[in-house]
Design a protein around this motif. Structure first.
Motif, PDB file in Angstrom:
ATOM      1  N   LYS A  11     -34.271   5.886  -9.152  1.00 23.53           N
ATOM      2  CA  LYS A  11     -32.940   4.687  -9.380  1.00 23.53           C
ATOM      3  C   LYS A  11     -32.114   5.034  -8.409  1.00 23.53           C
ATOM      4  N   GLY A  21     -30.021   1.338  -6.252  1.00 23.65           N
ATOM      5  CA  GLY A  21     -28.863   1.693  -5.869  1.00 23.65           C
ATOM      6  C   GLY A  21     -28.760   1.815  -4.496  1.00 23.65           C
ATOM      7  N   ARG A  55     -26.857  -1.935  -3.018  1.00 22.83           N
ATOM      8  CA  ARG A  55     -25.307  -1.945  -2.544  1.00 22.83           C
ATOM      9  C   ARG A  55     -25.931  -2.784  -1.210  1.00 22.83           C
ATOM     10  N   GLY A  91     -20.851   4.232  -2.240  1.00 20.76           N
ATOM     11  CA  GLY A  91     -20.784   4.529  -3.333  1.00 20.76           C
ATOM     12  C   GLY A  91     -18.986   5.195  -4.319  1.00 20.76           C
TER      13      GLY A  91
END
Length: 177
Positions: free
Chosen positions: A81, A85, A89, A175
């Motif tokens: 996961k 991500g 991004r 993030g």
């Protein structure tokens, strides 16, 4: 914008050329000796299952005498996961910088696009570099590697200043919220 970083290129005085056979020119025997067959790949995958199960159960997170986790890290859901991500991004950074370039009437600037993509992947690059250094250390001094590994996690390089990442992209590249 290279922020004061000088780009430099140099050449060796003597050219070194290493010729290699193209894989399309391999004989059947050379191909069989160079590439895994489907049967061999299936056996490798099957052989990794006990290690992956232990990793998913949280029972191992580093190599042991019986289990090598190298290359299997992404088979654990949390890491999978996390990688997804990071990939999203990075894609968003590329698409957004392309949109900004188009809005500003700039033809696509591949160097700028590449720099934003690189910044989006800086943590991955840093981790890969750290693994490479560990491999190098292990090749020359396995005991040193074990002492480093047992001393705990090392810090991963992350951007520390705003100038490293323009404000428009900070939130989704790093993030940050």
């Amino acid at each position: 914008a290279n922020h004061g970083i000088q780009k430099k290129i140099s050449f060796r005085k003597k050219t070194v050329v290493n010729y290699t056979l193209s894989r399309s020119d391999y004989s059947d025997k050379e191909r069989a000796m160079s590439w895994y067959s489907r049967t061999e790949l299936a056996a490798i995958k099957q052989g990794n299952q006990p290690t992956i199960k232990l990793m998913r159960a949280g029972k191992i997170d580093q190599d042991t005498e019986e289990h090598c986790i190298r290359g299997l890290e992404n088979r654990v859901e949390d890491r999978w996961k996390e990688r997804k991500g990071i990939r999203l991004r990075a894609e968003r950074a590329v698409f957004d910088v392309q949109a900004i370039q188009a809005y500003n009437g700039v033809c696509r600037n591949p160097e700028e696009i590449a720099s934003y993509y690189s910044l989006a992947n800086i943590t991955c690059s840093s981790q890969a570099h750290e693994i490479g250094l560990m491999d190098e250390r292990n090749a020359f001094d396995p005991e040193l590697t074990e002492r480093i590994r047992s001393s705990g996690p090392t810090q991963v390089l992350k951007p520390q200043t705003q100038w490293e990442i323009p404000m428009l992209f900070r939130e989704y590249i790093c993030g940050l919220s």
